[in-house]
Write an enzyme that holds these catalytic residues in place. Sequence first.
Site, PDB file in Angstrom:
ATOM      1  N   ASN A   9      -1.078  15.358  -1.477  1.00  0.00           N
ATOM      2  CA  ASN A   9       0.333  15.052  -1.270  1.00  0.00           C
ATOM      3  C   ASN A   9       0.842  14.305  -2.505  1.00  0.00           C
ATOM      4  OD1 ASN A   9       2.833  14.206  -0.413  1.00  0.00           O
ATOM      5  ND2 ASN A   9       2.068  12.755   1.120  1.00  0.00           N
ATOM      6  N   TRP A  10       1.542  15.032  -3.348  1.00  0.00           N
ATOM      7  CA  TRP A  10       1.992  14.429  -4.615  1.00  0.00           C
ATOM      8  C   TRP A  10       3.148  13.450  -4.419  1.00  0.00           C
ATOM      9  CZ3 TRP A  10       2.358  18.898  -8.798  1.00  0.00           C
ATOM     10  CH2 TRP A  10       1.085  19.460  -8.978  1.00  0.00           C
ATOM     11  N   LYS A  11       3.777  13.512  -3.262  1.00  0.00           N
ATOM     12  CA  LYS A  11       4.972  12.693  -2.997  1.00  0.00           C
ATOM     13  C   LYS A  11       6.022  12.967  -4.082  1.00  0.00           C
ATOM     14  CE  LYS A  11       1.997   9.544  -0.560  1.00  0.00           C
ATOM     15  NZ  LYS A  11       1.709   8.201  -0.086  1.00  0.00           N
ATOM     16  N   HIS A 100       5.371  12.440   7.956  1.00  0.00           N
ATOM     17  CA  HIS A 100       4.676  11.451   7.135  1.00  0.00           C
ATOM     18  C   HIS A 100       5.316  10.074   7.361  1.00  0.00           C
ATOM     19  CE1 HIS A 100       3.225   9.250   3.648  1.00  0.00           C
ATOM     20  NE2 HIS A 100       2.255  10.150   3.575  1.00  0.00           N
ATOM     21  N   GLU A 102       6.136   7.807   5.437  1.00  0.00           N
ATOM     22  CA  GLU A 102       7.235   7.464   4.522  1.00  0.00           C
ATOM     23  C   GLU A 102       8.531   8.124   4.966  1.00  0.00           C
ATOM     24  OE1 GLU A 102       5.133   8.605   0.971  1.00  0.00           O
ATOM     25  OE2 GLU A 102       3.801   6.890   1.238  1.00  0.00           O
ATOM     26  N   GLU A 172      -3.127   9.008   9.533  1.00  0.00           N
ATOM     27  CA  GLU A 172      -2.902   8.162   8.364  1.00  0.00           C
ATOM     28  C   GLU A 172      -2.452   6.769   8.811  1.00  0.00           C
ATOM     29  OE1 GLU A 172      -2.099  10.736   4.653  1.00  0.00           O
ATOM     30  OE2 GLU A 172      -0.204  10.293   5.597  1.00  0.00           O
ATOM     31  N   GLY A 178      -1.622   4.012   0.257  1.00  0.00           N
ATOM     32  CA  GLY A 178      -1.231   3.462  -1.043  1.00  0.00           C
ATOM     33  C   GLY A 178      -1.608   2.008  -1.250  1.00  0.00           C
ATOM     34  N   SER A 217      -5.604   5.867   1.227  1.00  0.00           N
ATOM     35  CA  SER A 217      -6.522   5.339   0.205  1.00  0.00           C
ATOM     36  C   SER A 217      -7.877   6.040   0.213  1.00  0.00           C
ATOM     37  CB  SER A 217      -6.685   3.821   0.354  1.00  0.00           C
ATOM     38  OG  SER A 217      -5.440   3.184   0.153  1.00  0.00           O
ATOM     39  N   GLY A 238      -3.132  11.069  -1.317  1.00  0.00           N
ATOM     40  CA  GLY A 238      -1.919  10.739  -2.067  1.00  0.00           C
ATOM     41  C   GLY A 238      -2.267  10.431  -3.513  1.00  0.00           C
ATOM     42  N   GLY A 239      -2.417   9.156  -3.827  1.00  0.00           N
ATOM     43  CA  GLY A 239      -2.636   8.697  -5.203  1.00  0.00           C
ATOM     44  C   GLY A 239      -3.723   9.472  -5.946  1.00  0.00           C
TER      45      GLY A 239
END
Length: 260
Positions: A9-11, A100, A102, A172, A178, A217, A238-239
């Site tokens: 997930n590049w966001k 998600h 966010e 999640e 993150g 994470s 993610g990251g």
Amino acid sequence: MRTNIIAGNWKMNNDIFTGNNLINQIIKLLEKENANPNVKIVIAPPYTNLSEAKEIIKNNTLNIYLSAQNCHYEDKGAFTGEISPSMLDALSVSYVILGHSERRLYFNEKDTIIAKKITSVINHKMTPIYCCGELLEERENNTYKTVIKKQIEEALFSLSNEQMQSIVIAYEPVWAIGTGKNATSQEAQEVHQFIRQTIKSKYGTIADNIPILYGGSCKPDNAQEIFTMPDIDGGLIGGASLKASEFISIWKSLKSSKTI
Ligand code: PGA
């Protein structure tokens, strides 16, 4: 047997130039490895990258699929700034991340709306990756299972048996996203098992075939331990999906944790 999935997930990261570069790097690294037909790679770039990403991955035999990070539930209309499931379908998008945290937090998305999106995505023969998970406070006051049960029931329990078969879930915990603080493998396994049981209570053995991914994470140094858990079928990353080497290292951990 359940499908195993590593989804990146590049966001809101990467324009078409850096995004193309990243996908090409991922492909290069994958070409050096033995693909595992039971471990899919899903890449969820921003909307603006989907068209080019589609061209880059077409004809590949590396088991790579495209995902969007969100969509509207209507097919078309006066919804300025929105993207519809049929538009994604036309770009050969296979998955759509929905719900998600966010989106819930910054865009006030509720499970009633997410449920509509899920149905719409399934109607277009794409697979929703439905995200659920508790806040730190809910973990600390031990209400996390109640919260997750409600999320699952409200977003998924209006689906038919057939529709339920095309769902992927991502657990999640919000406190892990993150933050560099992942859930332990036992904490994650407990919730994954709980999610599967919750689905089983309504959908029976269909629950046994639903991939449930862990997100929050997940990194090269903790992925292996997390993926050895029996109810964890992969990760929503993610990251660490923004660096080809880290993403592929996590994919390798999944590949070696699950037997074909
Ligand atoms: P993270 O994000 O891996 O950076 O914690 C996961 C996610 O939000 O899907």
